[in-house]
Design a protein around this motif. Sequence first.
Motif, PDB file in Angstrom:
ATOM      1  N   ARG A 120     -67.750  14.787 -28.356  1.00 32.04           N
ATOM      2  CA  ARG A 120     -66.540  15.164 -29.096  1.00 32.04           C
ATOM      3  C   ARG A 120     -65.874  16.391 -28.476  1.00 32.04           C
ATOM      4  O   ARG A 120     -64.652  16.458 -28.352  1.00 32.04           O
ATOM      5  N   LEU A 121     -66.691  17.378 -28.108  1.00 30.43           N
ATOM      6  CA  LEU A 121     -66.133  18.569 -27.476  1.00 30.43           C
ATOM      7  C   LEU A 121     -65.585  18.236 -26.091  1.00 30.43           C
ATOM      8  O   LEU A 121     -64.589  18.833 -25.651  1.00 30.43           O
ATOM      9  N   LEU A 144     -64.129  15.418 -25.311  1.00 31.13           N
ATOM     10  CA  LEU A 144     -62.824  14.808 -25.534  1.00 31.13           C
ATOM     11  C   LEU A 144     -61.785  15.863 -25.901  1.00 31.13           C
ATOM     12  O   LEU A 144     -60.643  15.814 -25.424  1.00 31.13           O
ATOM     13  N   VAL A 145     -62.170  16.814 -26.738  1.00 32.58           N
ATOM     14  CA  VAL A 145     -61.250  17.906 -27.099  1.00 32.58           C
ATOM     15  C   VAL A 145     -60.822  18.675 -25.851  1.00 32.58           C
ATOM     16  O   VAL A 145     -59.635  18.975 -25.661  1.00 32.58           O
ATOM     17  N   ALA A 146     -61.791  18.988 -24.993  1.00 31.15           N
ATOM     18  CA  ALA A 146     -61.486  19.730 -23.769  1.00 31.15           C
ATOM     19  C   ALA A 146     -60.534  18.944 -22.876  1.00 31.15           C
ATOM     20  O   ALA A 146     -59.569  19.498 -22.324  1.00 31.15           O
ATOM     21  N   VAL A 154     -58.410  16.416 -23.713  1.00 36.66           N
ATOM     22  CA  VAL A 154     -57.087  16.230 -24.309  1.00 36.66           C
ATOM     23  C   VAL A 154     -56.292  17.536 -24.271  1.00 36.66           C
ATOM     24  O   VAL A 154     -55.093  17.547 -23.952  1.00 36.66           O
ATOM     25  N   PHE A 155     -56.950  18.647 -24.564  1.00 33.55           N
ATOM     26  CA  PHE A 155     -56.263  19.937 -24.533  1.00 33.55           C
ATOM     27  C   PHE A 155     -55.801  20.256 -23.113  1.00 33.55           C
ATOM     28  O   PHE A 155     -54.654  20.685 -22.905  1.00 33.55           O
ATOM     29  N   SER A 171     -60.690   7.060 -25.905  1.00 32.64           N
ATOM     30  CA  SER A 171     -60.616   8.401 -25.319  1.00 32.64           C
ATOM     31  C   SER A 171     -59.586   8.454 -24.196  1.00 32.64           C
ATOM     32  O   SER A 171     -58.806   9.416 -24.091  1.00 32.64           O
ATOM     33  N   THR A 231     -51.303  12.504 -23.517  1.00 32.24           N
ATOM     34  CA  THR A 231     -50.959  13.918 -23.322  1.00 32.24           C
ATOM     35  C   THR A 231     -49.836  14.096 -22.309  1.00 32.24           C
ATOM     36  O   THR A 231     -49.118  15.103 -22.359  1.00 32.24           O
ATOM     37  N   CYS A 272     -58.281  26.314 -20.863  1.00 40.24           N
ATOM     38  CA  CYS A 272     -58.619  24.974 -20.360  1.00 40.24           C
ATOM     39  C   CYS A 272     -59.759  25.045 -19.351  1.00 40.24           C
ATOM     40  O   CYS A 272     -60.693  24.231 -19.389  1.00 40.24           O
ATOM     41  N   LEU A 274     -63.033  25.562 -21.164  1.00 38.64           N
ATOM     42  CA  LEU A 274     -63.474  24.376 -21.896  1.00 38.64           C
ATOM     43  C   LEU A 274     -64.015  23.311 -20.950  1.00 38.64           C
ATOM     44  O   LEU A 274     -65.052  22.692 -21.220  1.00 38.64           O
TER      45      LEU A 274
END
Length: 472
Positions: free
Chosen positions: A13-14, A16-18, A20-21, A138, A145, A180, A183
Amino acid sequence: MPEVSVHPSRHPRLLLVAMVFAGAVTAVMQTLAVPLLPTLIDGLRTTHGTASWVVTAALIAGAVSTPVLGRLGDMYGRREVMLCALASLVAGSALAALSTHVLTLVMGRTLQGIALAVVPLGIGVLRDVLPPERVAFSAALMSTTLGLGAALGVPLTSLIARYADWHAVFWMSGGLGLLCFALVFAFVPRSAARGGRFDALGTLGLTAVLVCFLVAVSRGAEWGWTSAAVLGLLAAALAVGAGWVYYETRVPSPIVELRGMVSPAVLLTNLATLLIGFSFFVNSLVTAQLVQEPSETGYGLGFSVLAGGLCMLPSSISMLLFAPIAARVAAARGPKTAIAAGIALMAAGYALRLFTSESLVMIIVGATVVGIGTAFPYSTLPALLMRHVPREQTGAANGVNVLMRVVGQAICSAVVAAVLGGMTMEVGDGTAPAFEAYLTIFFVAGCVAVGALVTTLLVSDRRPGSDIQKDH
């Protein structure tokens, strides 16, 4: 080729967050400087033509970097190449923030543009380290983005520039780039590195082709489409491109695996992507400018730069909200169905804008409909592409696909500039685009969307025999 085993992610999950951000931040660089151009002309005491290179430089750098860094990621590890791209973003931001001359600012923007390669690299990382059942969703978020970041760039910059000096915009982008980098460093595991020899000559050839073509397209309206400079650049792009294709099909480790790109499914997907990129970018370029036209034109609303940028927020938010829906539609009905539905919605949005572009509410509604439609192809194009390319070409194939989006946007920018500059009316002591110019642009964008829809419907749904089948 030697291959390093893929390290699975301990925190998917982290991860994917990294991803996408990082994708959203790097995509913002496409339109980050657009609202700043009037300020830069005065602040740096330069001309509009010179200042516009602040936008063009990042566009060209992004176009060159996406296939090149995608290939390097396939060869030497996507995480490592992604970190280098983000370091370039941070360095470029710092250089731009400290600049007092337009040339230095252009150099900083060039370094920022290189980071656009993070998106195809990220899609490759997700394909490498996530379970097959999570890859499509994902990758859809990661791909979205590109559109989300481009749409957010205008309102974000407008907001910062309204209350701070323009240098603050680049300090902000540098801070986001550092976040970024942290992450990605913390949550992205090492991916497969397959080695191989770097194709330096092929890279130089590709760079020459893209620079000549994109400079000609982006400056054509200003220099004149029949000028010696534009025709010479287009001729050079064609000549060097022919030699580059010949060379790339005969070297053992090309920068772009053209043999894998010439299948009908991949060619049609990339052509549809170019058309989608064109149609989408009209929404980002024209909406804010339309509402800022002076009321003396008879159709303009006379809004500020900040208000004009904020009119794009509903479209940006809608793209983010509908990306997961697009991924679910693609999973249930196939990516081609999701892409076709989204393109049809884009065309419908531009048809709506043809008849409702004198009302603020309907301008926002029309832009939002186009944004929702864009979420579908931008989310699911990687899924369609990955059906037809093997795993070891994921980074390069997605890099070429992102390149097609950038080329589409560059052509769109040139067409918009030509139409707005060619269809004008007298307003006070100056001129402004006629209302018919905006309607013409919306009509062209709708027609291009229809072309993208037809092209997408021609793409085969059948998976070729490859390692992609084994993923599922």
